[in-house]
Enzyme design. Structure first.
Site, PDB file in Angstrom:
ATOM      1  N   ARG A 261       3.163 -17.593 -12.221  1.00  0.00           N
ATOM      2  CA  ARG A 261       4.591 -16.850 -12.478  1.00  0.00           C
ATOM      3  C   ARG A 261       4.087 -15.731 -13.427  1.00  0.00           C
ATOM      4  O   ARG A 261       3.251 -15.800 -14.395  1.00  0.00           O
ATOM      5  CB  ARG A 261       5.370 -17.499 -13.320  1.00  0.00           C
TER       6      ARG A 261
ATOM      7  N   ILE B  92       4.432 -13.282 -16.366  1.00  0.00           N
ATOM      8  CA  ILE B  92       4.771 -13.068 -17.638  1.00  0.00           C
ATOM      9  C   ILE B  92       6.009 -12.375 -17.865  1.00  0.00           C
ATOM     10  O   ILE B  92       6.776 -12.672 -18.929  1.00  0.00           O
ATOM     11  CB  ILE B  92       3.780 -12.717 -18.458  1.00  0.00           C
TER      12      ILE B  92
ATOM     13  N   ASN C 203       1.022  -3.155  -5.422  1.00  0.00           N
ATOM     14  CA  ASN C 203       0.848  -1.814  -6.017  1.00  0.00           C
ATOM     15  C   ASN C 203      -0.549  -1.384  -6.122  1.00  0.00           C
ATOM     16  O   ASN C 203      -1.599  -2.113  -6.561  1.00  0.00           O
ATOM     17  CB  ASN C 203       1.295  -1.824  -7.475  1.00  0.00           C
TER      18      ASN C 203
ATOM     19  N   VAL D 249      -2.663  -3.825 -13.691  1.00  0.00           N
ATOM     20  CA  VAL D 249      -3.982  -5.009 -13.869  1.00  0.00           C
ATOM     21  C   VAL D 249      -4.747  -4.753 -12.509  1.00  0.00           C
ATOM     22  O   VAL D 249      -4.412  -4.876 -11.410  1.00  0.00           O
ATOM     23  CB  VAL D 249      -3.262  -6.419 -13.701  1.00  0.00           C
TER      24      VAL D 249
ATOM     25  N   HIS E  98      -3.383  -8.271  -6.576  1.00  0.00           N
ATOM     26  CA  HIS E  98      -2.269  -9.341  -6.689  1.00  0.00           C
ATOM     27  C   HIS E  98      -1.233  -8.676  -5.907  1.00  0.00           C
ATOM     28  O   HIS E  98      -0.878  -7.587  -5.847  1.00  0.00           O
ATOM     29  CB  HIS E  98      -1.989  -9.556  -8.013  1.00  0.00           C
ATOM     30  N   MET E  99      -0.728  -9.732  -5.253  1.00  0.00           N
ATOM     31  CA  MET E  99       0.612  -9.673  -4.479  1.00  0.00           C
ATOM     32  C   MET E  99       2.055 -10.248  -5.310  1.00  0.00           C
ATOM     33  O   MET E  99       1.682 -11.310  -5.936  1.00  0.00           O
ATOM     34  CB  MET E  99       0.540 -10.206  -2.927  1.00  0.00           C
ATOM     35  N   HIS E 100       2.833  -9.359  -5.540  1.00  0.00           N
ATOM     36  CA  HIS E 100       4.115  -9.833  -6.331  1.00  0.00           C
ATOM     37  C   HIS E 100       4.858 -10.495  -5.034  1.00  0.00           C
ATOM     38  O   HIS E 100       5.069 -10.002  -4.019  1.00  0.00           O
ATOM     39  CB  HIS E 100       4.715  -8.751  -6.549  1.00  0.00           C
TER      40      HIS E 100
HETATM   41  P1  5GP Z   1       0.989  -4.535 -11.560  1.00  0.00           P
HETATM   42  O1  5GP Z   1       1.944  -3.289 -12.263  1.00  0.00           O
HETATM   43  O2  5GP Z   1      -0.314  -3.877 -11.938  1.00  0.00           O
HETATM   44  O3  5GP Z   1       1.247  -4.424 -10.133  1.00  0.00           O
HETATM   45  O4  5GP Z   1       1.393  -5.667 -12.181  1.00  0.00           O
HETATM   46  C1  5GP Z   1       0.941  -6.414 -13.085  1.00  0.00           C
HETATM   47  C2  5GP Z   1       1.797  -7.645 -13.420  1.00  0.00           C
HETATM   48  O5  5GP Z   1       0.925  -8.358 -14.186  1.00  0.00           O
HETATM   49  C3  5GP Z   1       2.899  -7.333 -14.273  1.00  0.00           C
HETATM   50  O6  5GP Z   1       4.405  -7.693 -13.520  1.00  0.00           O
HETATM   51  C4  5GP Z   1       2.807  -7.903 -15.509  1.00  0.00           C
HETATM   52  O7  5GP Z   1       4.227  -8.527 -16.123  1.00  0.00           O
HETATM   53  C5  5GP Z   1       1.796  -9.179 -15.182  1.00  0.00           C
HETATM   54  N1  5GP Z   1       1.166  -9.554 -16.305  1.00  0.00           N
HETATM   55  C6  5GP Z   1       0.361  -8.711 -17.146  1.00  0.00           C
HETATM   56  N2  5GP Z   1      -0.223  -9.505 -18.099  1.00  0.00           N
HETATM   57  C7  5GP Z   1       0.179 -10.962 -17.732  1.00  0.00           C
HETATM   58  C8  5GP Z   1      -0.285 -12.037 -18.433  1.00  0.00           C
HETATM   59  O8  5GP Z   1      -1.005 -12.059 -19.211  1.00  0.00           O
HETATM   60  N3  5GP Z   1       0.388 -13.065 -17.663  1.00  0.00           N
HETATM   61  C9  5GP Z   1       0.996 -13.157 -16.614  1.00  0.00           C
HETATM   62  N4  5GP Z   1       1.286 -14.318 -16.023  1.00  0.00           N
HETATM   63  N5  5GP Z   1       1.344 -11.957 -15.979  1.00  0.00           N
HETATM   64  C10 5GP Z   1       0.922 -10.891 -16.548  1.00  0.00           C
END
Ligand code: 5GP
Ligand code: ZN
Length: 114
Positions: free
Chosen positions: A29, A31, A87, A96, A100-102
């Site tokens: 999940r 965060i 993204n 990050v 990763h796939m949302h």
């Molecule tokens: P991005 O913007 O890189 O596509 O998505 C990164 C996602 O990682 C964000 O939706 C953010 O909320 C999530 N995220 C960042 N740090 C953590 C963490 O420590 N734990 C979890 N579970 N999600 C995280």
């Protein structure tokens, strides 16, 4: 990669809220959820961005979608519908740098995304 947040989740150094796991993929999940269901699905092997994919990674990337469909069913959002997205880099909104796939569901998604 020792300094990668999602690699630390894969190794268990940081314990996320895991919803699905197999040999190649981990799903947990977000965060900071942007929908009632917001899960991140990552390959266990570190790949920074979609730009870094090699042809041999095709199966692994497919496994992210398979895991997403499975988690969507598990979360009860499969029939109503959901959104999956990856993204990439600055303008894509990547924060990050471990692919990763949302998976987002449980509410109606807007289009176009911001
Ligand atoms: P991005 O913007 O890189 O596509 O998505 C990164 C996602 O990682 C964000 O939706 C953010 O909320 C999530 N995220 C960042 N740090 C953590 C963490 O420590 N734990 C979890 N579970 N999600 C995280
Ligand atoms: Zn990583």
């Amino acid at each position: 990669m020792s300094d990668c947040l999602f690699c630390k989740m894969v190794t268990g150094e940081i314990a996320p809220d895991v919803v699905y796991e197999d040999d190649d993929v981990l799903a947990f999940r977000d965060i900071n959820p942007q929908a009632p269901t917001h899960v991140l699905i990552v390959p266990k092997r570190h790949i920074s961005t979609l730009n870094d994919l090699e042809p041999d990674d095709a199966r692994l990337i497919g496994q992210l979608s398979l895991a997403a469909a499975r988690v969507a069913a598990q979360e009860g959002v499969a029939d109503a519908g959901y959104r999956t997205l990856i993204n990439t880099n600055r303008e894509g909104g990547q924060v990050v740098f471990h692919i990763h796939m949302h998976l987002m569901g449980g509410r109606r998604m807007g289009w176009p995304p911001g």
